[in-house]
Design a protein around this motif. Sequence first.
Motif, PDB file in Angstrom:
ATOM      1  N   HIS A  23       0.830  -1.211   0.000  1.00 21.14           N
ATOM      2  CA  HIS A  23       0.000   0.000   0.000  1.00 21.14           C
ATOM      3  C   HIS A  23       0.863   1.259   0.000  1.00 21.14           C
ATOM      4  O   HIS A  23       2.049   1.216   0.340  1.00 21.14           O
ATOM      5  CB  HIS A  23      -0.937   0.034   1.215  1.00 21.14           C
TER       6      HIS A  23
ATOM      7  N   ASP B  48       0.723   4.902   1.988  1.00 14.75           N
ATOM      8  CA  ASP B  48       0.037   5.495   3.136  1.00 14.75           C
ATOM      9  C   ASP B  48      -0.766   6.717   2.694  1.00 14.75           C
ATOM     10  O   ASP B  48      -0.415   7.384   1.722  1.00 14.75           O
ATOM     11  CB  ASP B  48       1.051   5.947   4.202  1.00 14.75           C
TER      12      ASP B  48
ATOM     13  N   HIS C 113       4.773   0.039   0.045  1.00 17.26           N
ATOM     14  CA  HIS C 113       5.422  -0.782   1.077  1.00 17.26           C
ATOM     15  C   HIS C 113       4.482  -1.853   1.612  1.00 17.26           C
ATOM     16  O   HIS C 113       3.273  -1.776   1.436  1.00 17.26           O
ATOM     17  CB  HIS C 113       5.948   0.092   2.226  1.00 17.26           C
TER      18      HIS C 113
HETATM   19 FE   LIG Z   1       1.934   1.908   5.695  1.00 19.60          FE
END
Ligand SMILES: [Fe+2]
Length: 282
Positions: A158, A160, A227
């Motif tokens: 994903h 952030d 990540h």
């Molecule tokens: Fe994250």
Amino acid sequence: MAIDVLDLVDLDKYPIHLPTSGDFRSLLAQTQAQLNDDGCAVLRGFVRADRITGLVQEANRVADRGHRSFNRTNVYFTQDNPAYRESHPLRRFFDRSNSFVPADNFGPESSIRSIYEWPLFSAFVQQALCEDRFFRYADPLADVIVNVAEEGAGFPWHFDTNNFTVTLAIQNAEQGGEFEYCPNLRTPDDENYPGVEAVLDENSSTVKTLALQPGDLQIFKGRYSLHRVRPLAGPRRRYVAIYSFVEEPAMVGSPERTRQLYGRVLPVHMERAGVRADTLVD
Ligand SMILES: [Fe+2]
Ligand SMILES: O=C(O)CCC(=O)C(=O)O
């Protein structure tokens, strides 16, 4: 302060208590350089080795108060969009499970919290990130939380939705749990869908792997770096403390998001939502 944070942090390695010293300036310069280079800085052994057992015991005491939530998300946390082909990153969905121990389980006697409350700690992190506006989160359920993860869990790939996260590794599972990231895989102007697709297909050379150890502090800019945390194996739970900082003072989460992540809300969430109902975004 009930806990002596000066005794918890390895100040020989990380002299953040001496912000005018030359050693501090080189630590800061090195941390800023890591964040500039690939959006990630790791301060190995930030908490002294002999103090980690205490942090684990603290996490053990409250681990069963974690609120579990499950969902299926793509790397952008957006809805499915059938206008794209099925293999497009916008349409690739993964299981995500969380168990967050809410922040009101970490009171004034908490060592995990004491690091967060130490003014020189937030001053250091703020300077490391070169952020002008930087405040501790005013949300009593979310400012300091511990993510408890068990066998099979992990965080799928994903980006952030916040600019940065500050995490402290407390305990690892027996296996798995490596942090993998692709520095600056997208930019504000370019989503780089082919690059993202290659990572999801496990066909990319941009992936870096970090095996964080208990006591390591990580500062990570995750909005542009894809990540994940690799799935865990073995009976031991993984504990990570998450310290939240925001760009506005007195901010708290929305009632919807708070209920989803922590299973309940407090009067402050409702009051703020009432006052700001016209401006709520998430
Ligand atoms: Fe994250
Ligand atoms: O647990 C971690 O180490 C990081 C998890 C993560 O990427 C997130 O919470 O957004």
